[in-house]
Design a protein around this motif. Sequence first.
Motif, PDB file in Angstrom:
ATOM      1  N   LEU A 183     -16.666  17.364  37.678  1.00  0.00           N
ATOM      2  CA  LEU A 183     -16.797  17.555  39.204  1.00  0.00           C
ATOM      3  C   LEU A 183     -17.926  18.390  39.466  1.00  0.00           C
ATOM      4  CD1 LEU A 183     -13.385  17.528  40.751  1.00  0.00           C
ATOM      5  CD2 LEU A 183     -15.182  15.941  40.820  1.00  0.00           C
ATOM      6  N   HIS A 224     -11.707  20.872  34.981  1.00  0.00           N
ATOM      7  CA  HIS A 224     -11.636  19.585  35.892  1.00  0.00           C
ATOM      8  C   HIS A 224     -12.506  19.902  37.002  1.00  0.00           C
ATOM      9  CE1 HIS A 224     -11.219  15.738  37.183  1.00  0.00           C
ATOM     10  NE2 HIS A 224     -10.099  16.103  38.161  1.00  0.00           N
ATOM     11  N   GLY A 264      -2.889  15.193  41.979  1.00  0.00           N
ATOM     12  CA  GLY A 264      -4.567  15.221  41.504  1.00  0.00           C
ATOM     13  C   GLY A 264      -5.329  16.231  42.383  1.00  0.00           C
ATOM     14  N   HIS A 265      -6.004  15.592  43.487  1.00  0.00           N
ATOM     15  CA  HIS A 265      -6.832  16.403  44.459  1.00  0.00           C
ATOM     16  C   HIS A 265      -5.498  16.914  45.551  1.00  0.00           C
ATOM     17  CE1 HIS A 265     -10.834  16.362  43.868  1.00  0.00           C
ATOM     18  NE2 HIS A 265     -10.842  15.302  42.973  1.00  0.00           N
ATOM     19  N   LYS A 323      -0.089  11.408  42.077  1.00  0.00           N
ATOM     20  CA  LYS A 323      -0.408  10.096  41.247  1.00  0.00           C
ATOM     21  C   LYS A 323       0.796   9.070  41.181  1.00  0.00           C
ATOM     22  CE  LYS A 323      -4.459  11.481  40.591  1.00  0.00           C
ATOM     23  NZ  LYS A 323      -5.695  11.031  41.181  1.00  0.00           N
ATOM     24  N   HIS A 357      -8.229   9.488  44.961  1.00  0.00           N
ATOM     25  CA  HIS A 357      -8.586  10.756  44.320  1.00  0.00           C
ATOM     26  C   HIS A 357      -8.791  11.836  45.452  1.00  0.00           C
ATOM     27  CE1 HIS A 357      -8.873   9.165  40.334  1.00  0.00           C
ATOM     28  NE2 HIS A 357      -9.077   8.069  41.137  1.00  0.00           N
TER      29      HIS A 357
END
Length: 663
Positions: A249, A341, A458-459, A480, A523
């Motif tokens: 990222l 990440h 996740g995000h 997720k 995402h």
Amino acid sequence: MKRHTLRGLTGLALAALLLIGLIGCQGGGQTGAVVSEDPMEIARARGLSPADVVAAVKTYQPTGTYDEYIMFASGGHSGQVLVIGIPSMRLLKVIGVFTPEPWQGWGFSKETREVLAQGNYDGKELTWGDVHHPALSETNGDYDGQFLFVNEKANARVAVIDLRDFETKQIVKNPLSLSDHGGTFVTPNTEWVIEGGQYAAPFEGYASLDQYKEKYRGLVTFWKFDRERGRIIPEQSFALELPPYWQDLCDAGKQVSEGWVFCNSFNTEMATGGVEKGNPPFEAGASQRDMDYLHVINLRKAVELVEAGRTRTIKGFKVLPLDVAAAEGVLYFIPEPKSPHGVDVSPDGNYLVVSGKLDPHATIYNFQKIQDAIANERFSGRDDYGVPILDFDAVVETQIELGLGPLHTQFDPNGYAYTSLFLESAVVRWTLGGPWTEKHGRDPWTVVDKVSVHYNIGHLAVAEGDNVNPDGRYLVAMNKWSVDRFANVGPLLPQNFQLIDIGNPNGSMQLLYDMPIALGEPHYAQIIKADKLQPWEVYPEVGWDPTTQSRHPAATRPGEERIERRGNTVEIWMTATRSHFTPEHVEVRKGDRVIWHITNIERARDATHGFALPGYNFNLSIEPGETATIEFVADRDGVFAFYCTEFCSALHLEMAGYFLVRP
Ligand code: K7E
Ligand code: CUA
């Protein structure tokens, strides 16, 4: 008479409901139909807790009223973008981007096929995408509601969506890479759309894995955006060559750090896998070292060098070479705990929050310290490619233990940060330090609250949480796994977006709503204040081409409808209105090339007509004012009844015609 019947029915239905309710009560169950008009009684009957009732009241959007925020979410494997209202979490639209989408006619009309074809790889048609990160255009670091960009990881592509009509206008295929991830992110005035790389490969052609270190390369691409034209200009864009570490990222600097770009990486080991040959598998090989490298990129300097002609051209695309970048102060590395990440820049641009999947801490870097370390050459060495490595201790602000598997961080206006904890299935709220301490008045760099989410987040997205002026208030956890949250629909389960109220920083975060996402794995998402969006209600004039946002050359007014033959080509100028196409008969000979334009001459909002041509695999959505074209060879004879696919009027079923192909 009719009214009486209706009333009678309603009375009957009510009586039936009452009866069911009574039986339910007698059985002592809570599942009987609810008959009461008293909210508390309904809540009791449905087994709702006071917190549930509060959540319901906070998210309910009465008919005809609008959500305060709009979320643009990645549609994951669907290749599309989801538009969702907040706080109601109602799905408002799925924007066709990388994948044909019949309802919108996306990828069926000639015009939209041409946009999709811009994303072809080496002539190969690609009909899906793995959408990761939407980015709203910004003015002075604030979402301006004009454009949306998204990247597609599977083939390294970037799309431009115009928010005047919520339609995709451009797709660019990265010429140097078949894999991206750290995109899209925009600079504070949207001059550049950033697309980071992911799995390293040679920029062109083949090289064996033995040549990984010499021939394989990472990259980050800076796409030049022309706001006036609403298009990325590939000729003015460039890529920065990077070592074959797997870049992950990125985020663009803002305010004090404007002009800089930050990207993580997670395979500085340069592992090449090959578990079947006795090598460590990728997940082990790429996790040997304690540290990977945060890439710190001086974008202004890079642009100067590009303008000074210090680039090479590969596959027709400008590349700023790694040795130039390392020597000229464009690129620095900072050690970061292994396999990070997310990297997220605080709203004031002062702090970079890096979270490592395998480290329970967030590492916070201080931008001013980075600048000082660069100025004073506080290097702890150089990597194999000659890139200076800044001394970790010189640039780090602090490290905070957040919980298990921290991934991504967003911010609110009060000096709080919110980080997703993948392994722990939670969102953690913590305080920023420095100038933010005064805002929240609490201990800096401290965890203050945590809320469970369901599951494996996740995000996360905070309302306006990625711009210089976050709104806070709402947070959406993008989970997720949903496991047990919804009715069983078989082994493939939906993802789960959970809306969380973060409006009371002194209280605790409150989970409000679960929204299943049933067409891909989203995402990232961005959430914009709805009143910043000013989309058109209908196209500006009759005969509009949305792909160029200008008058269509084949725009047809009532009375101008016609069919012309030129040799083997038959061209049709048709209009659509409630409830007919003009003309209604189109006759050609087998083997003719057919060019068929249809203009929706309506000016009424929502008066969209569809156009299905069976056997030839066409469906169009022709919105009020739009002109759309299909082009094909009439390669099978017969009689094909075309019809309107939007229930546009009482006589919608009659909105049809015959396409006759003579043998
Ligand atoms: Cu974490 Cu592609 Cu941003 Cu998935 S990425 S979660
Ligand atoms: Cu037009 Cu149905």
